[in-house]
Motif scaffolding. Structure first.
Motif, PDB file in Angstrom:
ATOM      1  N   CYS A  31       0.917  -1.118  -0.271  1.00  0.00           N
ATOM      2  CA  CYS A  31       0.111   0.204  -0.264  1.00  0.00           C
ATOM      3  C   CYS A  31       0.744   1.013  -0.058  1.00  0.00           C
ATOM      4  O   CYS A  31       0.757   2.393  -0.730  1.00  0.00           O
ATOM      5  CB  CYS A  31      -0.655  -0.049   1.168  1.00  0.00           C
ATOM      6  N   ALA A  32       1.656   1.142   0.811  1.00  0.00           N
ATOM      7  CA  ALA A  32       2.672   2.631   0.355  1.00  0.00           C
ATOM      8  C   ALA A  32       3.650   2.475  -0.678  1.00  0.00           C
ATOM      9  O   ALA A  32       3.146   3.599  -1.087  1.00  0.00           O
ATOM     10  CB  ALA A  32       3.736   1.770   1.910  1.00  0.00           C
ATOM     11  N   ALA A  33       3.434   1.627  -1.732  1.00  0.00           N
ATOM     12  CA  ALA A  33       4.701   1.376  -2.003  1.00  0.00           C
ATOM     13  C   ALA A  33       4.218   1.859  -3.561  1.00  0.00           C
ATOM     14  O   ALA A  33       4.563   2.930  -4.343  1.00  0.00           O
ATOM     15  CB  ALA A  33       4.978  -0.160  -2.300  1.00  0.00           C
ATOM     16  N   VAL A  34       2.572   1.953  -3.435  1.00  0.00           N
ATOM     17  CA  VAL A  34       1.677   2.811  -5.016  1.00  0.00           C
ATOM     18  C   VAL A  34       1.039   3.875  -4.454  1.00  0.00           C
ATOM     19  O   VAL A  34       0.635   4.083  -5.036  1.00  0.00           O
ATOM     20  CB  VAL A  34       0.336   1.238  -4.684  1.00  0.00           C
ATOM     21  N   CYS A  35       1.370   4.175  -3.234  1.00  0.00           N
ATOM     22  CA  CYS A  35       0.454   5.382  -2.960  1.00  0.00           C
ATOM     23  C   CYS A  35       0.923   6.775  -3.635  1.00  0.00           C
ATOM     24  O   CYS A  35       2.449   6.896  -3.521  1.00  0.00           O
ATOM     25  CB  CYS A  35       0.751   5.816  -1.773  1.00  0.00           C
TER      26      CYS A  35
END
Length: 73
Positions: A31-35
């Motif tokens: 989730c953090a990587a795609v934000c």
């Protein structure tokens, strides 16, 4: 405060369900990587488990994090 007002206020401030519960997170950090605006950081709890923390001031509500999360139903 009546419940309808509280719910409407909640909807305005919380733009994603990604960090709703640590119990529904595997700590994969996808989730953090795609934000696209880096609104999600991973925080460590007392047990050393990483979970997402969303900065709702930065979040644009795109839901990319929800789309990649395998644990949101």
């Amino acid at each position: 405060m009546d419940e309808k007002f509280a719910f409407e206020n909640y909807k305005k401030t919380v733009k994603t369900r990604i960090a709703a519960s640590k119990e529904r997170c595997c700590g994969c950090e996808v989730c953090a990587a795609v934000c696209p605006v880096n609104a999600i950081t991973m925080k460590k709890d007392k047990s050393g488990f990483y979970y997402p923390s969303v900065n709702n001031q930065i979040c644009v509500g795109c839901k990319k994090c929800e789309n990649v999360c395998q644990f949101i139903i």
